[in-house]
Write a protein that holds these residues in place. Structure first.
Motif, PDB file in Angstrom:
ATOM      1  N   UNK A  56       0.857  -1.196   0.000  1.00  0.00           N
ATOM      2  CA  UNK A  56       0.000   0.000   0.000  1.00  0.00           C
ATOM      3  C   UNK A  56       0.888   1.240   0.000  1.00  0.00           C
ATOM      4  N   UNK A  57       1.503   1.511  -1.125  1.00  0.00           N
ATOM      5  CA  UNK A  57       2.483   2.602  -1.210  1.00  0.00           C
ATOM      6  C   UNK A  57       1.882   3.982  -0.977  1.00  0.00           C
ATOM      7  N   UNK A  58       0.578   4.114  -1.093  1.00  0.00           N
ATOM      8  CA  UNK A  58      -0.055   5.416  -0.883  1.00  0.00           C
ATOM      9  C   UNK A  58      -0.495   5.641   0.565  1.00  0.00           C
ATOM     10  N   UNK A  59      -0.237   4.699   1.432  1.00  0.00           N
ATOM     11  CA  UNK A  59      -0.642   4.804   2.832  1.00  0.00           C
ATOM     12  C   UNK A  59       0.395   5.635   3.593  1.00  0.00           C
ATOM     13  N   UNK A  60       0.035   6.858   3.939  1.00  0.00           N
ATOM     14  CA  UNK A  60       0.975   7.756   4.618  1.00  0.00           C
ATOM     15  C   UNK A  60       1.259   7.325   6.051  1.00  0.00           C
ATOM     16  N   UNK A  61       0.317   6.603   6.669  1.00  0.00           N
ATOM     17  CA  UNK A  61       0.542   6.122   8.042  1.00  0.00           C
ATOM     18  C   UNK A  61       1.703   5.129   8.069  1.00  0.00           C
ATOM     19  N   UNK A  62       1.779   4.287   7.061  1.00  0.00           N
ATOM     20  CA  UNK A  62       2.871   3.319   6.986  1.00  0.00           C
ATOM     21  C   UNK A  62       4.192   4.049   6.784  1.00  0.00           C
ATOM     22  N   UNK A  63       4.214   5.040   5.910  1.00  0.00           N
ATOM     23  CA  UNK A  63       5.441   5.818   5.683  1.00  0.00           C
ATOM     24  C   UNK A  63       5.891   6.511   6.956  1.00  0.00           C
ATOM     25  N   UNK A  64       4.941   7.040   7.718  1.00  0.00           N
ATOM     26  CA  UNK A  64       5.278   7.698   8.986  1.00  0.00           C
ATOM     27  C   UNK A  64       5.855   6.696   9.974  1.00  0.00           C
ATOM     28  N   UNK A  65       5.272   5.504  10.053  1.00  0.00           N
ATOM     29  CA  UNK A  65       5.782   4.461  10.939  1.00  0.00           C
ATOM     30  C   UNK A  65       7.182   4.013  10.518  1.00  0.00           C
ATOM     31  N   UNK A  66       7.411   3.915   9.228  1.00  0.00           N
ATOM     32  CA  UNK A  66       8.739   3.550   8.725  1.00  0.00           C
ATOM     33  C   UNK A  66       9.770   4.575   9.179  1.00  0.00           C
ATOM     34  N   UNK A  67       9.418   5.849   9.111  1.00  0.00           N
ATOM     35  CA  UNK A  67      10.341   6.902   9.546  1.00  0.00           C
ATOM     36  C   UNK A  67      10.641   6.801  11.038  1.00  0.00           C
ATOM     37  N   UNK A  68       9.611   6.570  11.844  1.00  0.00           N
ATOM     38  CA  UNK A  68       9.790   6.464  13.290  1.00  0.00           C
ATOM     39  C   UNK A  68      10.650   5.248  13.629  1.00  0.00           C
ATOM     40  N   UNK A  69      10.311   4.111  13.048  1.00  0.00           N
ATOM     41  CA  UNK A  69      11.056   2.878  13.326  1.00  0.00           C
ATOM     42  C   UNK A  69      12.483   2.992  12.809  1.00  0.00           C
ATOM     43  N   UNK A  70      12.635   3.546  11.610  1.00  0.00           N
ATOM     44  CA  UNK A  70      13.975   3.727  11.041  1.00  0.00           C
ATOM     45  C   UNK A  70      14.853   4.607  11.912  1.00  0.00           C
ATOM     46  N   UNK A  71      14.291   5.679  12.440  1.00  0.00           N
ATOM     47  CA  UNK A  71      15.063   6.569  13.313  1.00  0.00           C
ATOM     48  C   UNK A  71      15.470   5.860  14.595  1.00  0.00           C
ATOM     49  N   UNK A  72      14.546   5.116  15.167  1.00  0.00           N
ATOM     50  CA  UNK A  72      14.860   4.417  16.415  1.00  0.00           C
ATOM     51  C   UNK A  72      15.944   3.360  16.197  1.00  0.00           C
TER      52      UNK A  72
END
Length: 163
Positions: free
Chosen positions: A82-98
């Protein structure tokens, strides 16, 4: 049969809100922090083969958690679906940073491995206990020589440039 990305998701977590995701992420962070607390101020692994072996075993366990990060894999598979799901992109950023912040805590170790005593290096080349680490360590030592050479060249260049 070819396995589709969405079929893999069920083997990782129940859904995007599965509490196990944050639990696994916390486990990665804790593992990196604990490794750093134990080894960051120590240098005895650089001149003692037995201590080095213990440090490498501990480091290997930490890398296993960070490199095969289930939370990151899960999020990226979800984004692929679901490449258009912005919630997933936001979670990826949070998890990636951590995960990045956690990994930054253990960077010191590879730098320390570059400074292993020559006598210990000789032991490593023949000691069976280091067989699975030998190539990795030799690679670090080659890279460290190149880095030192690059730094020396940069310093020499700075000194010879006219003001």
């Amino acid at each position: 049969a070819i396995i589709q990305p969405y079929e893999c998701l069920k083997f990782l977590y129940k859904n995007l809100k599965d509490p196990q995701i944050m639990h696994d992420l916390t486990m990665i962070e804790t593992s990196c922090s604990n490794f750093a607390k134990k080894w960051n101020t120590r240098t005895d692994y650089q001149n003692n083969a037995d201590v080095l072996l213990k440090a490498l075993l501990a480091y290997e366990q930490v890398l296993h958690l960070t490199e095969s990060s289930k939370p990151a894999v899960y999020m990226h598979l979800n984004r692929d679906i679901a490449s258009d799901n912005t919630a997933i992109s936001a979670l990826i950023n949070v998890i990636g940073k951590r995960i990045t912040d956690a990994q930054n805590k253990i960077i010191f170790f590879e730098l320390g491995l570059a400074s292993i005593d020559e006598q210990v290096k000789q032991i490593i080349t023949t000691d069976e206990r280091f067989t699975k680490y030998r190539y990795y360590l030799q690679h670090i030592w080659r890279e460290s020589k190149q880095r030192i050479s690059e730094q020396t060249a940069k310093n020499a260049t700075r000194k010879t440039k006219p003001a």
